[in-house]
Scaffold this motif. Structure first.
Motif, PDB file in Angstrom:
ATOM      1  N   THR A 220       0.684 -16.475  -9.064  1.00  0.00           N
ATOM      2  CA  THR A 220       1.678 -15.567  -9.593  1.00  0.00           C
ATOM      3  C   THR A 220       1.159 -14.676 -10.716  1.00  0.00           C
TER       4      THR A 220
ATOM      5  N   GLN B 296       8.264 -15.093 -18.696  1.00  0.00           N
ATOM      6  CA  GLN B 296       8.876 -14.286 -17.650  1.00  0.00           C
ATOM      7  C   GLN B 296       7.968 -14.246 -16.426  1.00  0.00           C
TER       8      GLN B 296
ATOM      9  N   GLY C 113       5.948 -18.017  -8.221  1.00  0.00           N
ATOM     10  CA  GLY C 113       6.821 -18.740  -9.115  1.00  0.00           C
ATOM     11  C   GLY C 113       6.072 -19.550 -10.147  1.00  0.00           C
TER      12      GLY C 113
ATOM     13  N   ILE D  70      11.233 -20.992 -12.027  1.00  0.00           N
ATOM     14  CA  ILE D  70      11.559 -19.574 -11.951  1.00  0.00           C
ATOM     15  C   ILE D  70      10.864 -19.013 -10.712  1.00  0.00           C
ATOM     16  N   ASP D  71      11.651 -18.483  -9.784  1.00  0.00           N
ATOM     17  CA  ASP D  71      11.075 -17.942  -8.550  1.00  0.00           C
ATOM     18  C   ASP D  71      11.568 -16.541  -8.240  1.00  0.00           C
ATOM     19  N   LYS D  72      12.228 -15.900  -9.209  1.00  0.00           N
ATOM     20  CA  LYS D  72      12.695 -14.526  -9.024  1.00  0.00           C
ATOM     21  C   LYS D  72      11.967 -13.627 -10.014  1.00  0.00           C
ATOM     22  N   ASN D  73      11.366 -12.554  -9.502  1.00  0.00           N
ATOM     23  CA  ASN D  73      10.657 -11.605 -10.352  1.00  0.00           C
ATOM     24  C   ASN D  73      11.605 -10.974 -11.357  1.00  0.00           C
TER      25      ASN D  73
ATOM     26  N   TRP E 225      12.834 -12.509 -13.918  1.00  0.00           N
ATOM     27  CA  TRP E 225      13.635 -13.553 -14.557  1.00  0.00           C
ATOM     28  C   TRP E 225      12.758 -14.330 -15.530  1.00  0.00           C
TER      29      TRP E 225
ATOM     30  N   GLU F 171      17.187 -16.448 -16.352  1.00  0.00           N
ATOM     31  CA  GLU F 171      18.088 -15.313 -16.216  1.00  0.00           C
ATOM     32  C   GLU F 171      17.285 -14.031 -16.094  1.00  0.00           C
ATOM     33  N   LEU F 172      17.893 -13.016 -15.507  1.00  0.00           N
ATOM     34  CA  LEU F 172      17.270 -11.707 -15.367  1.00  0.00           C
ATOM     35  C   LEU F 172      17.178 -11.062 -16.747  1.00  0.00           C
TER      36      LEU F 172
END
Length: 177
Positions: free
Chosen positions: A108, A122, A128, A140-143, A145, A160-161
């Motif tokens: 990542t 972040q 992730g 955390i697996d959402k870019n 976030w 969180e975003l």
């Protein structure tokens, strides 16, 4: 790459000024000066970017024949890692230790630094990360976030975003301009 050439590596109480092409060794204590940036390319093509006033140690870094292990320590400051081949290995042997948590990496691009003296992490892209300490763990697996960690005795916050203001600070902390 080195900006303003105010980065040093210290080993056995002997400082070396880092310049373009300077080697980095296991147990090097790396320190960047005010308004400095340092980009390090590791043996597996991982790229580490250290911001100004960052203190960092390469504790372990081995990669050969499809096996490897990486343990980095962020003492203070801000850095970004875009991981290479080592983070793609099955046992996920790429970790970053900080004063308040450990970050496990799964192939990542991520950022670690502080906002208002509070450590933040972040995910910028890729497979992730997880952030954990003795009080808990978050994945955390959402870019885009991230999480923050109040201290070593408090679990990382739920991911969180991040708002644009924080994203802009991340970009500024790593800019070579």
């Amino acid at each position: 790459r080195v900006l303003f050439r105010s980065a040093v590596a210290i080993q056995d109480a002997r400082p070396r000024t880092l310049m373009v092409g300077s080697p980095i060794f296991i147990n090097d204590f790396i320190s960047t000066g005010q308004s400095s940036r340092l980009e390090i390319k590791m043996i597996d093509d991982t790229v580490l970017t250290l911001s100004s006033r960052t203190q960092f140690v390469v504790m372990q870094y081995k990669f050969k024949g499809g096996e490897g292990n990486a343990l980095l320590r962020l003492i203070s400051g801000t850095f970004r890692a875009v991981t290479g081949e080592i983070a793609k290995l099955n046992n996920r042997p790429f970790k970053v230790a900080t004063n308040v948590a450990t970050i496990g990496v799964r192939g990542t691009d991520f950022w670690v630094g502080a906002f208002k003296q509070v450590p933040h992490v972040q995910l910028l892209g890729g497979g992730g990360i997880y952030v954990e300490n003795g009080a808990g763990r978050v994945d955390i697996d959402k870019n885009g976030w991230g999480t923050f960690i109040k201290d070593a005795n408090t679990a990382p916050t739920a991911p969180e975003l991040w708002p644009q203001e924080m994203n802009d600070m991340v970009k500024e902390s790593l800019s070579f301009k």
